[in-house]
Design an enzyme around this catalytic site. Structure first.
Site, mmCIF file in Angstrom:
data_model
loop_
_atom_site.group_PDB
_atom_site.id
_atom_site.type_symbol
_atom_site.label_atom_id
_atom_site.label_comp_id
_atom_site.label_asym_id
_atom_site.label_seq_id
_atom_site.Cartn_x
_atom_site.Cartn_y
_atom_site.Cartn_z
ATOM 1 N N ALA A 165 23.786 1.454 48.109
ATOM 2 C CA ALA A 165 22.585 2.271 48.733
ATOM 3 C C ALA A 165 21.384 1.245 48.615
ATOM 4 C CB ALA A 165 22.194 3.332 48.082
ATOM 5 N N ASP A 298 21.792 7.130 36.660
ATOM 6 C CA ASP A 298 21.443 6.700 37.906
ATOM 7 C C ASP A 298 20.739 7.528 38.878
ATOM 8 O OD1 ASP A 298 21.552 4.414 39.823
ATOM 9 O OD2 ASP A 298 23.580 4.805 40.594
#
Length: 414
Positions: A165, A298
């Site tokens: 991403a 994360d």
């Protein structure tokens, strides 16, 4: 209290002074094992002064540290563990660690409410000027509060083929000029940086960062086995979220994972949410490297928030059923995990022993940066409930391992 009040309370607590306190009648769980009817006494410097199971020794330790009955917490059989240490997390409560000083305060409060007492603030790929400014913001916060251990740069030195991403327009080869700019901006706060070692200047950058005291991490890469081994020999000491954003296991192309598993110097991050890595592979991965698996989240800004539209850097993210994906191409965009939930899943769903699960959320991530020993950033070492260690303590519910109370360096945050 609403979230704004919680943020103010956590921030004030972290910027204040520690207090002496004691906890008794707990079930102690840390990397050294389990003890029943356990107690700790924390001194006014934010460290654990004594620990044991004898009532007489407890009374003596309280007297020696000037702790009256009003500063004694009866755990009534709750589980007592070290505070969780998250070395790879991007945000929570609609804010990222890239969002300036106020954003850092909000995101930290979000994770603190789930037992993460210490955090390395992960910064997403951005233009170099922006990343340098974000590093300076983290550095300034470190001077104000003990729960922020430094920064992690996840990018921009990533393989385009494994970018996940991250914004492809901002990816760079780690040439010396950029490396020097980042180290100067960090001013000693850069704990780790994720690098694809196969980039033209990848191995050279790993060597430079390691020499400067930053722990390079192999990740977001397409490196073969030999290149990964060279990266670890050059000073890389971490693998960024094993299995994710890297070439996987193959019987004729082993890739970077076996190189990390074989190397006792390497700490291996793992996202224990059942989504980034499904449970069969989680169970397999947990057995790869005993005492070297570090749970990380994360986590991005949508953590502990409703489903909806969010940002990851400059990129649009949709969160559906708690799972974050880029709006543009559906790529996984971080997680909404907390370390509290990671430990719960490990113990209650995956069958991991409580001692090993707590080790993966406390001592192992601390050890990745030497925080298991006395260190200028932390003062007292982290990761165990033992005399001389920081008074980072959680009390959790034995039924579901939910965090009920938390202290960081002798400061109560929940």
């Amino acid at each position: 209290m609403d979230r704004q009040q919680i943020v103010a309370q956590v921030t004030d607590s972290m910027e204040g002074a520690p207090s002496a306190f004691a906890i008794r009648d707990a079930r102690k769980v840390d990397a050294r094992g389990i003890e029943e009817h356990a107690w700790i006494v924390a001194d006014a410097n934010g460290a654990i002064a004594a620990r044991g199971t004898s009532d007489d020794d407890f009374e003596a330790a309280c007297r020696a540290n000037g702790i009256g009955t009003d500063a004694v917490i009866d755990a009534s059989g709750k589980i007592m563990t070290p505070g969780y240490v998250d070395i790879h997390s991007h945000g929570a409560w609609e804010k990222s660690f890239d969002d300036g000083p106020d954003g850092i305060d909000v995101a930290r409060a979000g994770h603190a409410m789930h037992g993460t007492t210490r955090q390395v603030c992960s910064l997403i790929t951005n233009p170099i000027d922006v990343q340098c400014e974000n590093l300076r913001n983290v550095r300034a916060k470190m001077d104000q509060r003990p729960d922020i251990l430094g920064a992690h740069l996840e990018g921009p030195f990533l393989a385009l083929s494994r970018k996940g991403a991250h914004d492809p327009e901002c990816l760079k080869d780690p040439v010396p000029e950029i490396v020097d700019r980042m180290l100067e901006a960090a001013d000693g706060c850069l704990r780790q940086i994720t690098i694809a070692p196969e980039l033209p200047h990848g191995l050279q950058a790993i060597r430079s960062f390691a020499t400067a005291g930053t722990v390079p991490a192999v990740g977001h890469c397409d490196a073969d086995y030999e290149t990964a081994r060279r990266a670890f020999d050059e000073g890389a000491g971490l693998m960024t979220h094993m299995f994710n954003a890297m070439n996987g296991l193959h019987h004729r192309k082993p890739g970077p994972i076996p190189a990390a598993v074989e190397d006792p110097r390497v700490t291996i991050e793992l996202i224990c949410d059942g989504f980034h890595v499904q449970d069969p592979m989680l169970r397999l991965g947990l057995g790869f490297a005993p005492h070297r698996i570090a749970f990380v989240t994360d986590a991005m800004a949508a953590t502990d928030c409703p489903d909806g539209a969010y940002k990851l850097g400059a990129l649009d993210v949709d969160v559906v059923d708690g799972h974050a994906r880029l709006k543009s191409n559906g790529a996984i965009a971080g997680s909404t995990l907390t370390l509290e939930h990671a430990v719960q899943r490990a113990v209650l769903e995956l069958g991991m022993s409580p001692v090993e699960a707590i080790e993966a959320a406390t001592l192992t991530p601390a050890r990745a940066f030497g925080f298991d020993r006395p260190y200028p950033v932390t003062g007292a070492p982290l990761g165990l409930l033992a005399p001389g260690y920081a008074a980072d303590v959680l009390l959790t519910d034995p039924a579901d391992w939910s965090v009920q109370h938390a202290w960081c360096a002798g400061r109560r945050i929940k």
